[in-house]
Design a protein around this motif. Structure first.
Motif, PDB file in Angstrom:
ATOM      1  N   ILE A  71       0.872  -1.168   0.000  1.00 52.89           N
ATOM      2  CA  ILE A  71       0.000   0.000   0.000  1.00 52.89           C
ATOM      3  C   ILE A  71       0.910   1.219   0.000  1.00 52.89           C
ATOM      4  N   SER A  72       0.676   2.110  -0.938  1.00 52.00           N
ATOM      5  CA  SER A  72       1.503   3.311  -1.008  1.00 52.00           C
ATOM      6  C   SER A  72       0.627   4.530  -1.252  1.00 52.00           C
ATOM      7  N   ALA A  73       1.133   5.664  -0.872  1.00 49.00           N
ATOM      8  CA  ALA A  73       0.409   6.917  -1.046  1.00 49.00           C
ATOM      9  C   ALA A  73       0.305   7.266  -2.531  1.00 49.00           C
ATOM     10  N   VAL A  74      -0.804   7.854  -2.912  1.00 49.05           N
ATOM     11  CA  VAL A  74      -0.990   8.326  -4.280  1.00 49.05           C
ATOM     12  C   VAL A  74      -0.206   9.624  -4.445  1.00 49.05           C
ATOM     13  N   MET A  75       0.539   9.714  -5.529  1.00 49.50           N
ATOM     14  CA  MET A  75       1.340  10.903  -5.806  1.00 49.50           C
ATOM     15  C   MET A  75       0.560  11.848  -6.724  1.00 49.50           C
TER      16      MET A  75
END
Length: 81
Positions: A71-75
């Protein structure tokens, strides 16, 4: 023939290696179904152990299948802002 670990097999190997709190898509039907049940993030959990044929999450619930996910932050560039 590829011997690459994936799905629940990868989660078991990570736990055996000593990894802790593995973020996973979870399900009681199959690895494939676990990955399809991601609508609304309802079926994800931190997996902390594998015992007696079940993966256990940090809340103590048993799951038959647990597929490690990222899970990663949306850029901003990903949403054209």
């Amino acid at each position: 023939m590829s011997h690459e670990l994936k799905g629940s097999d990868l989660t078991r190997a990570m736990l055996a290696r000593g990894d802790e709190n593995i973020w996973c898509a979870v399900c009681d039907e199959s690895d494939e179904q676990a990955m399809m049940d991601q609508c609304g993030n309802d079926f994800t959990a931190y997996i902390v152990s594998f015992n007696d044929g079940y993966f256990y999450c940090s809340a103590g619930m048993p799951w038959s299948y647990a597929v490690p996910i990222k899970i990663s932050a949306v850029m901003p560039f990903e949403v054209s802002i």
